[in-house]
Every structure is written in structure tokens, then in C-alpha cells.
Design an enzyme around this catalytic site. Structure first.
Site, PDB file in Angstrom:
ATOM      1  N   ASP A   2      -8.903  -9.073 -34.166  1.00 42.32           N
ATOM      2  CA  ASP A   2      -9.486  -7.844 -34.691  1.00 42.32           C
ATOM      3  C   ASP A   2     -10.406  -7.175 -33.665  1.00 42.32           C
ATOM      4  O   ASP A   2     -11.065  -7.860 -32.879  1.00 42.32           O
ATOM      5  CB  ASP A   2     -10.274  -8.175 -35.964  1.00 42.32           C
ATOM      6  N   ASN A   4      -9.461  -4.167 -31.771  1.00 43.31           N
ATOM      7  CA  ASN A   4      -8.824  -3.337 -30.731  1.00 43.31           C
ATOM      8  C   ASN A   4      -9.248  -1.872 -30.869  1.00 43.31           C
ATOM      9  O   ASN A   4      -9.537  -1.192 -29.880  1.00 43.31           O
ATOM     10  CB  ASN A   4      -7.298  -3.401 -30.841  1.00 43.31           C
ATOM     11  N   ARG A  15      -6.641   4.555 -29.770  1.00 41.08           N
ATOM     12  CA  ARG A  15      -6.489   3.204 -30.334  1.00 41.08           C
ATOM     13  C   ARG A  15      -5.377   2.427 -29.623  1.00 41.08           C
ATOM     14  O   ARG A  15      -5.457   1.217 -29.447  1.00 41.08           O
ATOM     15  CB  ARG A  15      -6.137   3.287 -31.829  1.00 41.08           C
ATOM     16  N   SER A  47       0.049  -7.529 -39.936  1.00 38.43           N
ATOM     17  CA  SER A  47       0.012  -8.017 -41.312  1.00 38.43           C
ATOM     18  C   SER A  47       0.944  -7.199 -42.189  1.00 38.43           C
ATOM     19  O   SER A  47       1.330  -6.068 -41.844  1.00 38.43           O
ATOM     20  CB  SER A  47      -1.417  -7.958 -41.866  1.00 38.43           C
ATOM     21  N   ASN A  50      -0.474  -3.909 -42.659  1.00 39.29           N
ATOM     22  CA  ASN A  50      -0.627  -2.981 -41.524  1.00 39.29           C
ATOM     23  C   ASN A  50       0.359  -1.803 -41.575  1.00 39.29           C
ATOM     24  O   ASN A  50       0.181  -0.818 -40.860  1.00 39.29           O
ATOM     25  CB  ASN A  50      -0.488  -3.713 -40.176  1.00 39.29           C
ATOM     26  N   GLU A 180     -11.753 -25.358 -40.341  1.00 42.60           N
ATOM     27  CA  GLU A 180     -13.067 -24.879 -39.907  1.00 42.60           C
ATOM     28  C   GLU A 180     -12.922 -23.395 -39.573  1.00 42.60           C
ATOM     29  O   GLU A 180     -11.868 -22.958 -39.109  1.00 42.60           O
ATOM     30  CB  GLU A 180     -13.530 -25.654 -38.667  1.00 42.60           C
TER      31      GLU A 180
HETATM   32  C1  FPP Z   1      -6.587  -5.394 -35.326  1.00 43.22           C
HETATM   33  O1  FPP Z   1      -7.458  -4.522 -34.631  1.00 43.22           O
HETATM   34  C2  FPP Z   1      -5.409  -5.631 -34.528  1.00 43.22           C
HETATM   35  C3  FPP Z   1      -4.145  -5.351 -34.931  1.00 43.22           C
HETATM   36  C4  FPP Z   1      -3.815  -4.794 -36.257  1.00 43.22           C
HETATM   37  C5  FPP Z   1      -3.004  -5.561 -34.036  1.00 43.22           C
HETATM   38  C6  FPP Z   1      -3.079  -6.751 -33.157  1.00 43.22           C
HETATM   39  C7  FPP Z   1      -2.006  -6.606 -32.178  1.00 43.22           C
HETATM   40  C8  FPP Z   1      -2.083  -6.830 -30.864  1.00 43.22           C
HETATM   41  C9  FPP Z   1      -3.222  -7.437 -30.161  1.00 43.22           C
HETATM   42  C10 FPP Z   1      -0.924  -6.433 -29.998  1.00 43.22           C
HETATM   43  C11 FPP Z   1       0.391  -6.996 -30.355  1.00 43.22           C
HETATM   44  C12 FPP Z   1       0.433  -8.483 -30.294  1.00 43.22           C
HETATM   45  C13 FPP Z   1       1.247  -9.219 -29.531  1.00 43.22           C
HETATM   46  C14 FPP Z   1       1.313 -10.709 -29.733  1.00 43.22           C
HETATM   47  C15 FPP Z   1       2.109  -8.624 -28.504  1.00 43.22           C
HETATM   48  P1  FPP Z   1      -7.821  -3.138 -35.291  1.00 43.22           P
HETATM   49  O2  FPP Z   1      -6.886  -2.119 -34.771  1.00 43.22           O
HETATM   50  O3  FPP Z   1      -7.857  -3.270 -36.782  1.00 43.22           O
HETATM   51  O4  FPP Z   1      -9.254  -2.902 -34.718  1.00 43.22           O
HETATM   52  P2  FPP Z   1     -10.452  -2.136 -35.434  1.00 43.22           P
HETATM   53  O5  FPP Z   1     -10.761  -2.933 -36.685  1.00 43.22           O
HETATM   54  O6  FPP Z   1     -11.533  -2.218 -34.415  1.00 43.22           O
HETATM   55  O7  FPP Z   1      -9.981  -0.745 -35.715  1.00 43.22           O
END
Ligand code: FPP
Length: 213
Positions: A2, A4, A15, A47, A50, A180
Site C-alpha cells: 500500500d 503507491n 498515480r 484485490s 480494486n 504476527e
Molecule cells: C496500493 O496502493 C497498491 C495497489 C492497489 C497495487 C499494487 C501493485 C503494484 C505494486 C504493481 C503490480 C504488482 C506486481 C507484482 C507487478 P494505492 O494505490 O492504494 O496507494 P494509496 O493508498 O497511497 O493511494
């Protein structure tokens, strides 16, 4: 994984750039997996909730997945990383499904498992497993566990959530029963192998009782 979006926002970037940097954090971690001796590292990449994000963001994430598998598969094979996918991944785009099937087959003999949760929701997983257990007339803890997507993986020991949020967000709900938990403020794109080492040191100091005394 979480944070990104917030990582990108703090820098005035789209984003999508946060997600790209998130993939780089994944790559760094996979490269640093061997000395940790972890049997399995599971990453929550997409998810089942998502899909509610904008079409552009969903497309970005799916394209990142395509590119990641394509570019990093040779490295997985060379480093004995066994890919595993959990979640309802077979309903993703046909080209992604085909790519993943190929990657699963090519890494089947790997030693350390990198499990990626794709179109994954813990409640969905439990419901699917319970339905399968019920179909053979055996709704017990063991029978449900045997039908979970993670049935062939080592038990979950440590669950780490980044970015300061303190919730599970439908991740590995069943498996987390006695895991844990570690909640860290680091945003996912800033997560380094050293953070994982620190987390494992923290885990090693915990006393686990599984409900006993
Ligand atoms: C949550 O951050 C992250 C995601 C919904 C996507 C995670 C995906 C990756 C890191 C890339 C794809 C993965 C692989 C294995 C190639 P968010 O966008 O909800 O962040 P925020 O809460 O700060 O907005």
C-alpha cells in the site's frame, strides 16, 4: 503493497508512476529473497475490490503485470523463484492468463515461492473453499483449509502492511488467524530489502502462543 498513490502524490506525479515504482520495489525484494531463506513471500497486487478504481488505473496495473512477468520471468527461472498466483486470476484478460500459465509452468521447479495475489479477496477465497468442502460433505476447518488457494503454501507467519494503514483489507483473512502482524509507515515504493530484514528480526523476537499459555 500500500502507498503507491500517496508516494506519487507527494511528488506531484501521476498515480501510475507510483505503481511503476511499486513494481521496482517488488523487483528489489525478489532479488534479495534468497538470503532471507523465506519459503514464501506473498504480495497483494490486485484485490477483487480494486476493479472499483478508474478504468485507466486498472489498465495501468494490468499492463504493469504484463510487463513485469515478461521482463522478470527469466530472472525468476535463473534464481529458482517459483511463481504462484492466488485469487480468481483465471478470469483476468486471456492474454494475462496465458502469460501466467506459462510463467507457472516455467518456474514450477523453483525453490522459494513468490505468490502474487491477483483479483484476490480473502472472503471470496473462503467462500469458494467452503463451497468445495460442502460439495464433498465435509465442512471442517481442515477441509476448508485444504481448498484454499494457499493450501500448498507454508502457513502464514508474518503479515506486513505498508503505508501506515492498520487493516487487513480482505488479505489472507483465514491464514492470518495466528499470524504476527506488522504495520509500517513506509510507503510501498520506498520499501527496501532492509525493511524486510528488519521485519524478520522483529518477527524473530515475538513469542507465539497460538491461544495457549
Ligand atoms: C496500493 O496502493 C497498491 C495497489 C492497489 C497495487 C499494487 C501493485 C503494484 C505494486 C504493481 C503490480 C504488482 C506486481 C507484482 C507487478 P494505492 O494505490 O492504494 O496507494 P494509496 O493508498 O497511497 O493511494
Amino acid at each position: 503493497m500500500d502507498g503507491n498513490g500517496r508516494w506519487a502524490k507527494k511528488r506531484g506525479l501521476p498515480r501510475a508512476v507510483g505503481h511503476q515504482r511499486g513494481v521496482e520495489a517488488v523487483r528489489r525484494l525478489v532479488r534479495a529473497l534468497e538470503p532471507t531463506e523465506l519459503e514464501c513471500l506473498t504480495l497483494y497486487a490486485f484485490s477483487s475490490e480494486n476493479w472499483k478504481r478508474s478504468e485507466d488505473e486498472v489498465d495501468d496495473l494490468m499492463n504493469l503485470m504484463r510487463r513485469f512477468i515478461k521482463s522478470d520471468l527469466p530472472e525468476f527461472i535463473a534464481n529458482n523463484v517459483k511463481l504462484k498466483i492466488i485469487g480468481d486470476w483465471q478470469s483476468l484478460a486471456p492474454d494475462i492468463v496465458a502469460m501466467l500459465e506459462d510463467a507457472l509452468a516455467q518456474t514450477a521447479n523453483g525453490k522459494q515461492t513468490l505468490a502474487v495475489a491477483l483479483n484476490y479477496g480473502g472472503q471470496h477465497e473462503i467462500a469458494r473453499a467452503a463451497a468445495k468442502a460442502a460439495a464433498v460433505g465435509e465442512v471442517t476447518i481442515e477441509a476448508i483449509a485444504a481448498h484454499l488457494d494457499t493450501a500448498d503454501l507454508a502457513p502464514l507467519d508474518l503479515l506486513i502492511r505498508t503505508s501506515g494503514e492498520i487493516r487487513l483489507s480482505n488479505f489472507l483473512l483465514w491464514q492470518a488467524a495466528y499470524a504476527e502482524m506488522l504495520f509500517v509507515d513506509t510507503l510501498w515504493p520506498d520499501f527496501e530489502p532492509a525493511h524486510l530484514t528488519t521485519a524478520l528480526d522483529d518477527f524473530a523476537r515475538r513469542e507465539r502462543r497460538y491461544g495457549g499459555r
